[in-house]
Design a protein around this motif. Sequence first.
Motif, PDB file in Angstrom:
ATOM      1  N   LEU A 102      23.192   8.071   0.881  1.00 51.19           N
ATOM      2  CA  LEU A 102      23.592   7.083   1.307  1.00 51.19           C
ATOM      3  C   LEU A 102      22.844   5.795   0.480  1.00 51.19           C
ATOM      4  O   LEU A 102      22.933   4.872   0.888  1.00 51.19           O
ATOM      5  N   GLU A 103      22.746   6.281  -0.922  1.00 51.28           N
ATOM      6  CA  GLU A 103      22.239   5.198  -1.570  1.00 51.28           C
ATOM      7  C   GLU A 103      22.909   3.801  -1.800  1.00 51.28           C
ATOM      8  O   GLU A 103      22.261   2.957  -2.250  1.00 51.28           O
ATOM      9  N   HIS A 104      24.453   4.107  -1.775  1.00 46.89           N
ATOM     10  CA  HIS A 104      25.163   2.671  -1.607  1.00 46.89           C
ATOM     11  C   HIS A 104      25.294   1.797  -0.643  1.00 46.89           C
ATOM     12  O   HIS A 104      25.858   1.002  -0.691  1.00 46.89           O
ATOM     13  N   GLN A 105      24.719   2.328   0.589  1.00 42.36           N
ATOM     14  CA  GLN A 105      24.810   1.812   2.040  1.00 42.36           C
ATOM     15  C   GLN A 105      23.623   1.090   2.054  1.00 42.36           C
ATOM     16  O   GLN A 105      22.304   1.478   1.689  1.00 42.36           O
ATOM     17  N   SER A 106      23.649   0.107   2.945  1.00 38.25           N
ATOM     18  CA  SER A 106      22.287  -0.676   3.237  1.00 38.25           C
ATOM     19  C   SER A 106      21.859   0.162   4.591  1.00 38.25           C
ATOM     20  O   SER A 106      22.421   0.536   5.461  1.00 38.25           O
ATOM     21  N   GLY A 107      20.534   0.345   4.700  1.00 37.78           N
ATOM     22  CA  GLY A 107      19.927   1.159   5.504  1.00 37.78           C
ATOM     23  C   GLY A 107      18.252   1.034   5.646  1.00 37.78           C
ATOM     24  O   GLY A 107      17.635   0.290   4.771  1.00 37.78           O
ATOM     25  N   TYR A 108      17.690   1.581   6.701  1.00 34.81           N
ATOM     26  CA  TYR A 108      16.328   1.479   7.160  1.00 34.81           C
ATOM     27  C   TYR A 108      15.718   2.862   7.403  1.00 34.81           C
ATOM     28  O   TYR A 108      16.640   3.561   8.023  1.00 34.81           O
ATOM     29  N   VAL A 109      14.507   3.110   6.821  1.00 37.50           N
ATOM     30  CA  VAL A 109      13.853   4.503   7.306  1.00 37.50           C
ATOM     31  C   VAL A 109      12.723   4.502   8.015  1.00 37.50           C
ATOM     32  O   VAL A 109      11.936   3.228   8.040  1.00 37.50           O
ATOM     33  N   SER A 110      12.560   5.075   9.029  1.00 38.67           N
ATOM     34  CA  SER A 110      11.263   4.856   9.708  1.00 38.67           C
ATOM     35  C   SER A 110      10.279   6.279   9.436  1.00 38.67           C
ATOM     36  O   SER A 110      10.867   7.626   9.466  1.00 38.67           O
ATOM     37  N   LEU A 111       9.319   6.211   8.951  1.00 41.93           N
ATOM     38  CA  LEU A 111       8.345   7.213   8.137  1.00 41.93           C
ATOM     39  C   LEU A 111       7.505   7.809   9.545  1.00 41.93           C
ATOM     40  O   LEU A 111       6.822   7.246  10.305  1.00 41.93           O
ATOM     41  N   GLU A 112       7.533   9.195   9.691  1.00 46.80           N
ATOM     42  CA  GLU A 112       6.419   9.925  10.476  1.00 46.80           C
ATOM     43  C   GLU A 112       5.446  10.497   9.587  1.00 46.80           C
ATOM     44  O   GLU A 112       5.397  10.845   8.503  1.00 46.80           O
ATOM     45  N   GLU A 113       4.114   9.981  10.084  1.00 45.65           N
ATOM     46  CA  GLU A 113       2.855  10.329   9.166  1.00 45.65           C
ATOM     47  C   GLU A 113       1.757  10.291  10.069  1.00 45.65           C
ATOM     48  O   GLU A 113       1.553   9.504  11.101  1.00 45.65           O
ATOM     49  N   ARG A 114       0.824  11.124   9.818  1.00 47.38           N
ATOM     50  CA  ARG A 114      -0.569  11.216  10.302  1.00 47.38           C
ATOM     51  C   ARG A 114      -1.431  10.050   9.983  1.00 47.38           C
ATOM     52  O   ARG A 114      -1.188   9.599   9.012  1.00 47.38           O
ATOM     53  N   MET A 115      -2.044   9.361  10.953  1.00 46.55           N
ATOM     54  CA  MET A 115      -2.974   8.301  10.596  1.00 46.55           C
ATOM     55  C   MET A 115      -4.255   8.459  11.061  1.00 46.55           C
ATOM     56  O   MET A 115      -4.595   9.410  11.776  1.00 46.55           O
ATOM     57  N   GLY A 116      -5.254   7.584  10.287  1.00 48.00           N
ATOM     58  CA  GLY A 116      -6.474   7.297  10.470  1.00 48.00           C
ATOM     59  C   GLY A 116      -6.520   6.379  11.761  1.00 48.00           C
ATOM     60  O   GLY A 116      -6.650   6.530  12.800  1.00 48.00           O
ATOM     61  N   CYS A 117      -6.907   5.163  11.246  1.00 51.86           N
ATOM     62  CA  CYS A 117      -7.188   4.065  12.160  1.00 51.86           C
ATOM     63  C   CYS A 117      -6.042   3.494  12.817  1.00 51.86           C
ATOM     64  O   CYS A 117      -5.958   3.111  14.085  1.00 51.86           O
ATOM     65  N   GLY A 118      -4.804   3.559  12.069  1.00 52.49           N
ATOM     66  CA  GLY A 118      -3.503   2.936  12.917  1.00 52.49           C
ATOM     67  C   GLY A 118      -3.396   1.417  12.931  1.00 52.49           C
ATOM     68  O   GLY A 118      -2.590   0.809  13.288  1.00 52.49           O
ATOM     69  N   GLY A 156      -4.266  -0.330   9.700  1.00 49.48           N
ATOM     70  CA  GLY A 156      -4.225  -0.915   8.416  1.00 49.48           C
ATOM     71  C   GLY A 156      -5.733  -0.891   7.698  1.00 49.48           C
ATOM     72  O   GLY A 156      -5.559  -1.302   6.328  1.00 49.48           O
ATOM     73  N   ALA A 157      -6.671  -0.431   8.140  1.00 47.95           N
ATOM     74  CA  ALA A 157      -7.909  -0.501   7.512  1.00 47.95           C
ATOM     75  C   ALA A 157      -8.516   0.665   6.710  1.00 47.95           C
ATOM     76  O   ALA A 157      -9.323   0.341   5.930  1.00 47.95           O
ATOM     77  N   CYS A 158      -7.933   1.635   6.950  1.00 47.64           N
ATOM     78  CA  CYS A 158      -8.408   2.919   6.218  1.00 47.64           C
ATOM     79  C   CYS A 158      -7.637   3.506   5.051  1.00 47.64           C
ATOM     80  O   CYS A 158      -8.152   4.387   4.561  1.00 47.64           O
ATOM     81  N   PHE A 159      -6.505   2.954   4.813  1.00 46.96           N
ATOM     82  CA  PHE A 159      -5.585   3.583   3.823  1.00 46.96           C
ATOM     83  C   PHE A 159      -5.398   5.204   3.802  1.00 46.96           C
ATOM     84  O   PHE A 159      -5.126   5.525   2.696  1.00 46.96           O
ATOM     85  N   ALA A 160      -5.271   5.404   4.975  1.00 45.23           N
ATOM     86  CA  ALA A 160      -4.834   7.183   5.091  1.00 45.23           C
ATOM     87  C   ALA A 160      -3.455   7.372   5.132  1.00 45.23           C
ATOM     88  O   ALA A 160      -3.159   8.575   4.829  1.00 45.23           O
ATOM     89  N   CYS A 161      -2.600   6.235   5.514  1.00 46.82           N
ATOM     90  CA  CYS A 161      -1.137   6.567   5.375  1.00 46.82           C
ATOM     91  C   CYS A 161      -0.533   5.753   4.476  1.00 46.82           C
ATOM     92  O   CYS A 161       0.300   4.743   5.243  1.00 46.82           O
ATOM     93  N   VAL A 162      -0.561   5.800   3.379  1.00 46.46           N
ATOM     94  CA  VAL A 162      -0.008   4.871   2.530  1.00 46.46           C
ATOM     95  C   VAL A 162       1.419   5.464   1.811  1.00 46.46           C
ATOM     96  O   VAL A 162       1.442   6.756   1.662  1.00 46.46           O
ATOM     97  N   ILE A 163       2.112   4.571   1.294  1.00 45.84           N
ATOM     98  CA  ILE A 163       3.464   5.237   0.531  1.00 45.84           C
ATOM     99  C   ILE A 163       3.722   4.345  -0.610  1.00 45.84           C
ATOM    100  O   ILE A 163       3.460   2.963  -0.538  1.00 45.84           O
ATOM    101  N   PRO A 164       3.992   4.840  -1.730  1.00 44.58           N
ATOM    102  CA  PRO A 164       4.438   4.107  -2.913  1.00 44.58           C
ATOM    103  C   PRO A 164       5.535   3.084  -2.790  1.00 44.58           C
ATOM    104  O   PRO A 164       6.574   3.649  -1.997  1.00 44.58           O
TER     105      PRO A 164
END
Length: 251
Positions: A201-217, A219-227
């Motif tokens: 769907l690269e030509h469609q407008s859209g949003y993704v919600s990411l599933e990820e294990r986290m540390g602090c939850g 934003g302090a620990c940088f355990a769940c980052v994505i480029p």
Amino acid sequence: MIRKENLLIVKSTEIARETTEMVLQNQHISRTAQPGQFLHIGIEGHTLRRPISIAKIDKKNETVTVLFKQLGEGTKALSNYQEGMQISALGPSGNGFPYDNLLNKTILLVGGGIGIPPLYCLGKELAAEGVTIKAVLGFQTADSVFYEAAFKELGETLITTNDGSYGHHGFVTDVIGKMGDYDCYYTCGPMAMLQAVTTKLEHQSGYVSLEERMGCGVGACFACVIPTETQGGYRKICKDGPVFAANEVKL
């Protein structure tokens, strides 16, 4: 606003294979939560909290509903919690789905496994506002399927299973083309599924919600980052997400 809250377990039910639905009562969280946000739940005997998406918000009864898979020791322990017990959670956490200016429009929800609950929360909210809902939901097997009837109440819904034991045999990307036209899509599920959906769907407008294990939850620990794709550097899933524009992050 994220706060540490105690939530009363009103109901806990296994609704599919190794899948627990839990109804939790708390005034602050039920009144402030938005579709796409999550709770960072503490489990006795486990150091790290578990991020679990919100599936339903009931302001009248002051409850939120969460679903989780019994995958590791922590979530298996959580599934054994009984009605009347309390759990500790940080929440509502993260940024939810953006959904302004969708009146009289059509959206497509594409979910896989435990990524489906936050999409139901969004779909229920938007259907009540007159938005047309279409959904494609992917599961591994027939006994993993949940919320099919609930989604069908919102709009046209297709089910796929990896092994073909129920619905369409294959993956969500195999049947997206059957859904006709829509103005925007929202997707949540395993990373491989998100990569396939956003590519298709690269030509469609859209949003993704990411599933990820986290540390602090928070934003302090940088355990769940994505480029990122557009800004360079990284975004924190727990604080900047879990929802991002599909073209914003590098999956």
